[in-house]
Design a protein around this motif. Structure first.
Motif, short mmCIF file in Angstrom:
data_model
loop_
_atom_site.label_atom_id
_atom_site.label_comp_id
_atom_site.label_asym_id
_atom_site.label_seq_id
_atom_site.Cartn_x
_atom_site.Cartn_y
_atom_site.Cartn_z
N THR A 90 0.73 -1.20 -0.05
CA THR A 90 -0.02 0.00 -0.06
C THR A 90 0.77 1.23 -0.18
OG1 THR A 90 -0.21 0.03 2.31
CG2 THR A 90 -1.81 -1.02 1.36
N GLU A 91 2.22 1.37 0.34
CA GLU A 91 2.85 2.24 0.25
C GLU A 91 4.35 1.86 -0.11
OE1 GLU A 91 4.36 3.80 4.69
OE2 GLU A 91 1.91 3.96 4.25
N LEU A 92 5.14 2.93 -0.42
CA LEU A 92 6.57 2.68 -0.76
C LEU A 92 7.29 3.63 0.38
CD1 LEU A 92 6.71 3.51 -4.74
CD2 LEU A 92 6.78 1.28 -3.30
N PRO A 93 8.36 3.11 0.68
CA PRO A 93 9.10 3.71 1.91
C PRO A 93 9.86 5.07 1.16
CG PRO A 93 10.45 1.74 1.21
CD PRO A 93 8.88 1.65 0.29
N ALA A 94 10.14 6.00 1.78
CA ALA A 94 10.55 7.21 1.16
C ALA A 94 12.10 6.83 0.74
CB ALA A 94 10.66 8.12 2.25
N GLU A 95 12.61 5.93 1.63
CA GLU A 95 14.23 5.78 1.23
C GLU A 95 14.38 4.84 -0.10
OE1 GLU A 95 13.35 6.06 5.45
OE2 GLU A 95 12.23 4.90 4.19
N LEU A 96 13.29 4.45 -0.57
CA LEU A 96 13.51 3.77 -2.18
C LEU A 96 14.00 4.92 -2.86
CD1 LEU A 96 12.89 1.44 -3.98
CD2 LEU A 96 10.59 2.42 -4.26
N GLY A 97 13.64 6.05 -2.53
CA GLY A 97 14.03 7.28 -3.34
C GLY A 97 15.67 7.37 -3.23
N ASN A 98 16.23 6.70 -2.34
CA ASN A 98 17.89 6.94 -2.46
C ASN A 98 18.54 5.73 -3.48
OD1 ASN A 98 17.95 8.69 -0.49
ND2 ASN A 98 17.82 7.47 1.24
N VAL A 99 17.69 5.19 -4.17
CA VAL A 99 18.23 4.04 -4.82
C VAL A 99 18.32 4.70 -6.20
CG1 VAL A 99 17.86 1.74 -5.98
CG2 VAL A 99 17.10 2.29 -3.64
N ILE A 100 19.46 5.43 -6.62
CA ILE A 100 19.40 6.29 -7.60
C ILE A 100 19.97 5.62 -8.72
CG2 ILE A 100 20.48 8.49 -6.04
CD1 ILE A 100 23.27 7.44 -6.79
N THR A 101 20.10 4.40 -8.98
CA THR A 101 20.34 3.42 -10.04
C THR A 101 18.84 3.05 -10.53
OG1 THR A 101 20.79 1.52 -8.58
CG2 THR A 101 22.40 2.76 -9.55
N LEU A 102 17.80 3.08 -9.87
CA LEU A 102 16.66 2.50 -10.15
C LEU A 102 16.15 2.98 -11.40
CD1 LEU A 102 14.78 0.18 -9.27
CD2 LEU A 102 13.49 1.91 -8.15
N ARG A 103 15.90 2.40 -12.55
CA ARG A 103 15.41 2.73 -13.72
C ARG A 103 13.98 2.15 -14.28
NH1 ARG A 103 18.25 6.19 -12.60
NH2 ARG A 103 20.36 6.53 -13.38
N GLY A 104 13.53 1.16 -13.67
CA GLY A 104 12.34 0.62 -13.96
C GLY A 104 11.46 0.00 -12.57
N LEU A 105 10.43 0.54 -12.45
CA LEU A 105 9.50 0.42 -11.31
C LEU A 105 8.39 -0.26 -11.65
CD1 LEU A 105 9.37 0.16 -8.17
CD2 LEU A 105 8.76 2.51 -8.30
N SER A 106 7.79 -1.41 -11.53
CA SER A 106 6.64 -2.00 -11.88
C SER A 106 5.59 -2.09 -10.81
CB SER A 106 6.61 -3.31 -12.63
OG SER A 106 5.30 -3.86 -12.69
N LEU A 107 4.51 -1.31 -10.74
CA LEU A 107 3.52 -1.38 -9.49
C LEU A 107 2.13 -1.63 -9.92
CD1 LEU A 107 4.95 2.05 -8.05
CD2 LEU A 107 5.32 -0.51 -7.12
N ARG A 108 2.02 -2.09 -11.12
CA ARG A 108 0.61 -2.34 -11.58
C ARG A 108 -0.23 -3.29 -10.74
NH1 ARG A 108 0.74 -4.43 -17.66
NH2 ARG A 108 2.53 -3.62 -17.07
N ASP A 109 -1.30 -3.18 -10.35
CA ASP A 109 -2.40 -3.81 -9.67
C ASP A 109 -1.73 -4.15 -8.19
OD1 ASP A 109 -3.89 -4.60 -11.72
OD2 ASP A 109 -2.67 -6.24 -12.63
N CYS A 110 -1.10 -2.77 -7.68
CA CYS A 110 -0.76 -2.79 -6.32
C CYS A 110 -1.74 -1.71 -5.90
CB CYS A 110 0.66 -2.56 -6.19
SG CYS A 110 1.90 -3.64 -6.53
N PRO A 111 -2.27 -2.01 -4.49
CA PRO A 111 -3.19 -0.95 -4.15
C PRO A 111 -2.50 0.30 -3.26
CG PRO A 111 -3.19 -2.72 -2.78
CD PRO A 111 -2.50 -3.23 -3.87
N ILE A 112 -1.51 1.01 -3.88
CA ILE A 112 -0.63 1.98 -3.40
C ILE A 112 -1.51 3.10 -3.02
CG2 ILE A 112 1.34 3.35 -3.58
CD1 ILE A 112 2.68 0.96 -4.88
N HIS A 113 -1.18 3.44 -1.76
CA HIS A 113 -1.83 5.03 -1.38
C HIS A 113 -0.94 5.93 -1.21
CE1 HIS A 113 -5.70 2.98 -0.47
NE2 HIS A 113 -4.97 2.00 0.40
#
Length: 185
Positions: free
Chosen positions: A56-79
């Motif tokens: 339901t939520e992404l941790p703010a710390e994920l923003g520190n992963v500066i190498t991340l280029r692809g993030l698939s969140l389809r069909d996740c109930p993220i608020h």
């Protein structure tokens, strides 16, 4: 690493420190409800596939992963982050998470520090004069900021530059920039 459809319900924070060269993590169609904050210390992850997990939520710390280029969140109930942010893609999501993390850190520092030698304080700001000052209840001036730049010399602190994602920026300098930006806004 492909771990899709394995009924995984949680991820240990140690996963990211024990696999420092991990670039691709496929966790689609599992039972994951949250990501560990330790993901933010990973320096090689380029793709994270979380599709069809009850997260339901992404941790703010994920923003520190500066190498991340692809993030698939389809069909996740993220608020969190908001749907408007999610629709703009990986770069915008990471930028938003970094902003939230920086604001949280500034807020935590302020709540711990407080103004020096003051039990209470007030912020004075005159609409006619761009001058701010913090004064203690004993009428002692603690800090003052006088800003009278011509409009063409004012800094536009609305958005971080795109180069903040490439990892070349000094992290301490970037954090200090965010703190100053937050204080000026």
């Amino acid at each position: 690493m492909c771990l899709q459809e394995n009924r995984i319900s949680s991820i240990s924070g140690s996963l990211f420190s024990s696999l420092p060269q991990l670039q691709w993590l496929d966790l689609r169609k599992n039972l994951i409800t949250s990501l560990p904050v330790e993901i933010g210390s990973h320096r090689c992850l380029t793709h994270l596939l979380l599709e069809a997990n009850p997260i339901t939520e992404l941790p703010a710390e994920l923003g520190n992963v500066i190498t991340l280029r692809g993030l698939s969140l389809r069909d996740c109930p993220i608020h969190f982050p908001a749907k408007e942010v999610l629709q703009q893609g990986c770069y915008t999501i990471l930028q938003h998470l970094r902003t939230v993390l920086a604001e949280r850190e500034v807020s935590e520092r302020r709540s711990l520090a407080g103004p020096p030698h003051c039990s209470s304080f007030q912020l004075y700001n005159s609409p006619r004069s761009p001058t701010s000052a913090i004064a203690c209840s004993e009428n002692t001036l603690v800090a003052a900021m006088f800003v009278s730049l011509p409009a063409e010399n004012e800094l536009q602190l609305v958005k971080l530059p795109d180069s903040s994602v490439d990892g070349s920026a000094d992290e301490d300098g970037l954090l200090r920039f965010k703190e100053l930006k937050y204080e000026l806004m």
